[in-house]
Design a protein around this motif. Structure first.
Motif, PDB file in Angstrom:
ATOM      1  N   ASP A 142       0.834  -1.209   0.000  1.00 46.66           N
ATOM      2  CA  ASP A 142       0.000   0.000   0.000  1.00 46.66           C
ATOM      3  C   ASP A 142       0.867   1.256   0.000  1.00 46.66           C
ATOM      4  O   ASP A 142       0.575   2.240  -0.674  1.00 46.66           O
ATOM      5  N   ASN A 143       1.936   1.171   0.788  1.00 46.65           N
ATOM      6  CA  ASN A 143       2.864   2.292   0.879  1.00 46.65           C
ATOM      7  C   ASN A 143       3.544   2.542  -0.475  1.00 46.65           C
ATOM      8  O   ASN A 143       3.747   3.691  -0.875  1.00 46.65           O
ATOM      9  N   LEU A 144       3.885   1.467  -1.176  1.00 44.30           N
ATOM     10  CA  LEU A 144       4.504   1.595  -2.507  1.00 44.30           C
ATOM     11  C   LEU A 144       3.587   2.385  -3.434  1.00 44.30           C
ATOM     12  O   LEU A 144       4.018   3.326  -4.106  1.00 44.30           O
ATOM     13  N   GLU A 145       2.308   2.009  -3.455  1.00 43.97           N
ATOM     14  CA  GLU A 145       1.353   2.685  -4.336  1.00 43.97           C
ATOM     15  C   GLU A 145       1.229   4.168  -3.959  1.00 43.97           C
ATOM     16  O   GLU A 145       1.273   5.050  -4.819  1.00 43.97           O
ATOM     17  N   LYS A 146       1.106   4.409  -2.671  1.00 46.68           N
ATOM     18  CA  LYS A 146       0.947   5.789  -2.188  1.00 46.68           C
ATOM     19  C   LYS A 146       2.167   6.634  -2.557  1.00 46.68           C
ATOM     20  O   LYS A 146       2.039   7.749  -3.069  1.00 46.68           O
ATOM     21  N   LEU A 147       3.364   6.071  -2.307  1.00 45.44           N
ATOM     22  CA  LEU A 147       4.597   6.806  -2.596  1.00 45.44           C
ATOM     23  C   LEU A 147       4.758   7.069  -4.089  1.00 45.44           C
ATOM     24  O   LEU A 147       5.173   8.154  -4.494  1.00 45.44           O
ATOM     25  N   ALA A 148       4.444   6.069  -4.913  1.00 43.19           N
ATOM     26  CA  ALA A 148       4.613   6.229  -6.363  1.00 43.19           C
ATOM     27  C   ALA A 148       3.694   7.328  -6.891  1.00 43.19           C
ATOM     28  O   ALA A 148       4.121   8.176  -7.677  1.00 43.19           O
ATOM     29  N   ARG A 149       2.440   7.339  -6.440  1.00 41.94           N
ATOM     30  CA  ARG A 149       1.498   8.387  -6.871  1.00 41.94           C
ATOM     31  C   ARG A 149       1.991   9.767  -6.458  1.00 41.94           C
ATOM     32  O   ARG A 149       1.957  10.722  -7.236  1.00 41.94           O
ATOM     33  N   LYS A 150       2.446   9.830  -5.204  1.00 45.14           N
ATOM     34  CA  LYS A 150       2.925  11.118  -4.682  1.00 45.14           C
ATOM     35  C   LYS A 150       4.163  11.593  -5.450  1.00 45.14           C
ATOM     36  O   LYS A 150       4.259  12.760  -5.828  1.00 45.14           O
ATOM     37  N   MET A 151       5.093  10.678  -5.707  1.00 40.03           N
ATOM     38  CA  MET A 151       6.327  11.048  -6.409  1.00 40.03           C
ATOM     39  C   MET A 151       6.038  11.551  -7.815  1.00 40.03           C
ATOM     40  O   MET A 151       6.639  12.507  -8.280  1.00 40.03           O
ATOM     41  N   ASP A 153       3.261  12.946  -8.934  1.00 41.83           N
ATOM     42  CA  ASP A 153       2.647  14.274  -8.842  1.00 41.83           C
ATOM     43  C   ASP A 153       3.689  15.350  -8.535  1.00 41.83           C
ATOM     44  O   ASP A 153       3.708  16.412  -9.152  1.00 41.83           O
ATOM     45  N   GLU A 154       4.547  15.045  -7.564  1.00 43.83           N
ATOM     46  CA  GLU A 154       5.574  16.028  -7.180  1.00 43.83           C
ATOM     47  C   GLU A 154       6.550  16.288  -8.318  1.00 43.83           C
ATOM     48  O   GLU A 154       6.962  17.419  -8.551  1.00 43.83           O
ATOM     49  N   SER A 155       6.927  15.230  -9.027  1.00 44.93           N
ATOM     50  CA  SER A 155       7.855  15.394 -10.153  1.00 44.93           C
ATOM     51  C   SER A 155       7.229  16.236 -11.247  1.00 44.93           C
ATOM     52  O   SER A 155       7.891  17.102 -11.826  1.00 44.93           O
ATOM     53  N   ASN A 156       5.956  15.968 -11.556  1.00 44.10           N
ATOM     54  CA  ASN A 156       5.270  16.755 -12.595  1.00 44.10           C
ATOM     55  C   ASN A 156       5.267  18.236 -12.236  1.00 44.10           C
ATOM     56  O   ASN A 156       5.599  19.090 -13.053  1.00 44.10           O
TER      57      ASN A 156
END
Lengths: 174, 174
Positions: A142-151, A153-156
């Motif tokens: 779950d943490n992997l999914e959350k982190l990937a989505r956040k990363m 968005d932040e990168s964009n």
């Protein structure tokens, strides 16, 4: 076009784009789309974006294959940390083997480790056991999914902000 | 010790193992473990295996970072497939750019694409948009977890079966 995440893809991508993205391949993949949702009019349609070039597999399968190598890498680090305190001799042996052998392909590494010596075979079995337990129990999916989505968005945001700052700076100079 | 999954780790792993797996680092990481479970006696204790060598990050963060590059790669493939039918000129431009630039680092690729020309900037923004939508909506996270678990189990069984077959064959010859 290369991506280190999935080494085998390099071969696949060597084919001409005209072949990789032919309309027949497009239709074939669309036909195999498994996620269907009901539209407002009641008609079912696939809303997934078409991802070409994965042949019989899927992006999820390719990612899982790479994660498997990553879990082997993590398992080796876990076993090394465990050995350090209670079995320095085995720790030294595994460290020496790790220095000599690449962990890019986890299965190839374990296969070689099993055949090195009876003692190394024991270490290999321990690594197989740990990577299985880690995948099933310890890795926080779950943490992997959350982190990937956040990363993403932040990168964009960061990439667009950088570009705007850079171009507005140029405008000011003009 | 190298693993192509996470290129930045190569630098980290160059440090001596004695430093990477020092007991102070061990205790530090144990102290930051966030998953606690109640034991049978009612006392809480951390049941996660200790994974050293990720510094301030975590295995999940490293995996998410690599997945981000993978999603950029997938987004480029999606956009290429979309362009092929309705904008062959943009498709040719993006194909040519992809041939010249590595996709190993997704952000670096997008940064360069934005600065290539105003038309390329439009393509870069489209790729950013697609990778965000793909991460949030299309990528099947549950499927990834299921496939990774299955692959690890199957690989473990295959490796052990191979070894047993090979050694039993040698025993028969003796």
């Amino acid at each position: 076009m290369e991506c280190y995440f999935l080494a085998p893809l390099r071969v696949k991508l060597a084919q001409p784009f005209s072949t990789a993205y032919s309309s027949s391949a497009y239709l074939q993949r669309r036909g195999s789309c498994v996620r269907w949702r009901s539209g407002s009019g009641g008609a079912a349609h696939c809303q997934k974006m078409f991802v070409p070039g994965f042949g019989e597999g899927s992006p999820e399968a390719k990612a899982a294959r790479s994660l498997q190598d990553f879990f082997t890498f993590v398992a080796v680090k876990i076993v090394l940390a465990q050995l350090e305190s209670y079995n320095p001799e085995a720790h030294a042996e595994l460290t020496e083997f790790v220095d000599r052998n690449s962990l890019n392909d986890g299965d190839k590494f374990c296969r070689a480790l099993m055949r090195e010596s009876p003692r190394h075979k024991g270490l290999a079995l321990r690594i197989l056991e740990v990577r299985s337990a880690y995948t099933k129990r310890d890795f926080e999916w779950d943490n992997l999914e959350k982190l990937a989505r956040k990363m993403v968005d932040e990168s964009n945001t960061r990439l667009m902000r950088e570009y705007v700052l850079e171009t507005s700076h140029l405008d000011n100079e003009d």
